[in-house]
Design a protein around this motif. Sequence first.
Motif, PDB file in Angstrom:
ATOM      1  N   ALA A 390       0.823  -1.204   0.000  1.00  0.00           N
ATOM      2  CA  ALA A 390       0.000   0.000   0.000  1.00  0.00           C
ATOM      3  C   ALA A 390       0.858   1.256   0.000  1.00  0.00           C
ATOM      4  N   ARG A 391       1.977   1.207   0.713  1.00  0.00           N
ATOM      5  CA  ARG A 391       2.866   2.372   0.720  1.00  0.00           C
ATOM      6  C   ARG A 391       3.473   2.602  -0.663  1.00  0.00           C
ATOM      7  N   GLU A 392       3.845   1.534  -1.348  1.00  0.00           N
ATOM      8  CA  GLU A 392       4.374   1.679  -2.704  1.00  0.00           C
ATOM      9  C   GLU A 392       3.326   2.222  -3.662  1.00  0.00           C
ATOM     10  N   LEU A 393       2.077   1.741  -3.530  1.00  0.00           N
ATOM     11  CA  LEU A 393       1.009   2.245  -4.388  1.00  0.00           C
ATOM     12  C   LEU A 393       0.747   3.715  -4.121  1.00  0.00           C
ATOM     13  N   GLY A 394       0.824   4.105  -2.854  1.00  0.00           N
ATOM     14  CA  GLY A 394       0.628   5.511  -2.521  1.00  0.00           C
ATOM     15  C   GLY A 394       1.674   6.419  -3.149  1.00  0.00           C
ATOM     16  N   GLN A 395       2.898   5.946  -3.244  1.00  0.00           N
ATOM     17  CA  GLN A 395       3.933   6.726  -3.915  1.00  0.00           C
ATOM     18  C   GLN A 395       3.753   6.719  -5.428  1.00  0.00           C
ATOM     19  N   LYS A 396       3.299   5.592  -5.962  1.00  0.00           N
ATOM     20  CA  LYS A 396       3.171   5.450  -7.412  1.00  0.00           C
ATOM     21  C   LYS A 396       2.007   6.255  -7.967  1.00  0.00           C
ATOM     22  N   VAL A 397       0.926   6.366  -7.189  1.00  0.00           N
ATOM     23  CA  VAL A 397      -0.247   7.077  -7.697  1.00  0.00           C
ATOM     24  C   VAL A 397       0.022   8.572  -7.831  1.00  0.00           C
ATOM     25  N   ASP A 399       2.657   9.739  -9.193  1.00  0.00           N
ATOM     26  CA  ASP A 399       3.484   9.912 -10.383  1.00  0.00           C
ATOM     27  C   ASP A 399       2.660  10.550 -11.497  1.00  0.00           C
ATOM     28  N   LYS A 400       3.247  11.513 -12.197  1.00  0.00           N
ATOM     29  CA  LYS A 400       2.567  12.217 -13.283  1.00  0.00           C
ATOM     30  C   LYS A 400       2.334  11.328 -14.492  1.00  0.00           C
ATOM     31  N   ARG A 401       2.949  10.177 -14.540  1.00  0.00           N
ATOM     32  CA  ARG A 401       2.833   9.301 -15.705  1.00  0.00           C
ATOM     33  C   ARG A 401       1.672   8.319 -15.621  1.00  0.00           C
ATOM     34  N   VAL A 402       0.913   8.336 -14.537  1.00  0.00           N
ATOM     35  CA  VAL A 402      -0.225   7.439 -14.396  1.00  0.00           C
ATOM     36  C   VAL A 402      -1.486   8.262 -14.192  1.00  0.00           C
ATOM     37  N   ARG A 403      -2.590   7.675 -14.604  1.00  0.00           N
ATOM     38  CA  ARG A 403      -3.917   8.254 -14.372  1.00  0.00           C
ATOM     39  C   ARG A 403      -4.757   7.140 -13.772  1.00  0.00           C
ATOM     40  N   CYS A 404      -4.974   7.217 -12.457  1.00  0.00           N
ATOM     41  CA  CYS A 404      -5.525   6.113 -11.691  1.00  0.00           C
ATOM     42  C   CYS A 404      -6.984   6.399 -11.327  1.00  0.00           C
ATOM     43  N   TYR A 405      -7.821   5.362 -11.464  1.00  0.00           N
ATOM     44  CA  TYR A 405      -9.235   5.438 -11.122  1.00  0.00           C
ATOM     45  C   TYR A 405      -9.521   4.449  -9.997  1.00  0.00           C
ATOM     46  N   THR A 406     -10.687   4.599  -9.402  1.00  0.00           N
ATOM     47  CA  THR A 406     -11.058   3.731  -8.289  1.00  0.00           C
ATOM     48  C   THR A 406     -11.816   2.488  -8.738  1.00  0.00           C
ATOM     49  N   SER A 407     -11.901   2.237 -10.051  1.00  0.00           N
ATOM     50  CA  SER A 407     -12.562   1.035 -10.555  1.00  0.00           C
ATOM     51  C   SER A 407     -11.966   0.688 -11.910  1.00  0.00           C
TER      52      SER A 407
END
Length: 601
Positions: A390-397, A399-407
Amino acid sequence: QRQSFLSPHRPPAMALLRALRFRGRVVASHVGTAQTFARACPPRLVVCPLVASLRQSELPVPPRRFPGGSIRHLADAAAGTSIVKDDLGTPEVESQPPLLVRAGLVGAATALMTPVFPIIGFNQLAFRFLDPVTRMAITGGTSMIYFSVMVLFPKAFFYAPLLLPFAVGNGLVATGVYLAADIAVGGPAALTRCKLGPLPLTGPLIGAVTAVTVPFVYPVSWAIVFPDMSSTGLWMDTEVYDLIWNWCYNSVMLPCLLTTGLAAGTIIHIVLQPLILGVPGIPWLHLAGGVLAVASLGLVVLYSSSARNGVQHLREVDTEDPKYNGWLFPSRAPCFVQGESEFCWVLSLDYSSGELLSEQRQVRRLADGSYAVEQEALDSRSGPEMALRARELGQKVQDKRVRCYTSSRGAYLDTFSNAEPLRGQAIKDLLDGLPAAEAALTDALVLSVTGSVSRERLEDALRELLPHLLGTPLAQRLRSSWLRTSWAQGPGSLPSLLTDVKLRCAQLRELRRLRAEGPAAIGPVSVEELEAALRAAGIDLQRASAALDKLAWKPDGIREADWLLILGQTRRQNWEKAVGGAALALAASAAIGAGCSFLQA
């Protein structure tokens, strides 16, 4: 009568009875079944006086059953009836499905074929308005059939979730049209008889009516599938229907709609005819019911965005991919997480064994777009892996190179969706407010106070826990004071962590005494001072109190010894403040002197 009927002196009758066979077996061998067969035969098949007399006979002969059915079974199969009966007229097998099942088959088949409809329309328009050279350029030198099957079909079915509102509209309208036609003519048998020579008319007509009328249903189906995108009442706007009229009902699109409906209706008619009429001897539940169940499952798989391999979870995204690192208009990777709570795993300790756990907290999104973390745990897993992930995902989200959604649906639709991607700053604020280290330190304090585990086991748990705590916001805050020694200084600071836990145990015991005994237990430190000191050290007082109450722990130990630890810490803090103030004053004096010297020079 049996002997006379089966005697070799009546060869015509024997020849007639032996000639009628079912599945390689003799079907009739006594007078009763011969009588039933004679009654079931049309008059043109009465070829001998024996059969004629049997048709008129009223002998009460019991029915004879055979493998695979009876004589009446054969007569019903020849007549094409849907219910197989025995010799007494009792229903045995209902092969024709009910009306609602027949209509459901038509609607499900239409919805399943919806991704094919644009391809049929494209071919119709291409052959009407494009010359062979242009078609050859579009198809890359192949035929339209090859291009449609090998290129357009896979793409259409991959992007099928985008067509879900249209599939819902097509299926609903096709179901309604079939219901009206079935009721109007009196059943599927009458619909089947509507032909133009060898060509069926029912399916193409239903397809054409559906194709012509369904565009006006699309706004409603869009509101059903995407209610969040239809909150403005767009489906009730008359301008939308004016746009549909002008776009679909003209000299270009109306023939395209009719052609698509006729072709799709013909295909569906040919496929569904045996299912809707039924096969004699096979229950409709085994045939039409099974096909309807499989079609329903196929609809879920076809229009589910989570079944698409191209939708990546955030942890699967390779941010080092060159397409996300271009210097000119780099693309962003659409991905998803299973809700914001996937970032909210924190470390904790088991109160009975001291084992390291990962605990998921519930998160609530506020009206201003920020997040609030609840105290209740949603889930708990053994080991620190979930919290570290979860800590790694929190850092990765962030990042300007990703566009993350909740589904996965939002990630699949991406820019076509009304869903907003997660904002990096909001997730950063969420992670900063998450008790990433506080929960584990509080649990370690509870274990030490209650003595639930041995001192050696507690030291092992803290030794395993310390490297995971150094990257938390609490450790960064404790390291910001250069005068104060703390466990957050580095991996080799386990003795400092053990000393800190010992001090916090004394403070917690004294706080519990003061809360339990009230004014009668007045000591050198007040409740407010103890609470402030524990909170500054990262102790969650609410969590600690709940754990101690659950374990039914009562304050024990020598109170004076706790006072010595607490007062020693207070004197040390006062000394650090004095040293810090003196250092600041000395630095200010040096800066002023340097400034004056510079001005004089």
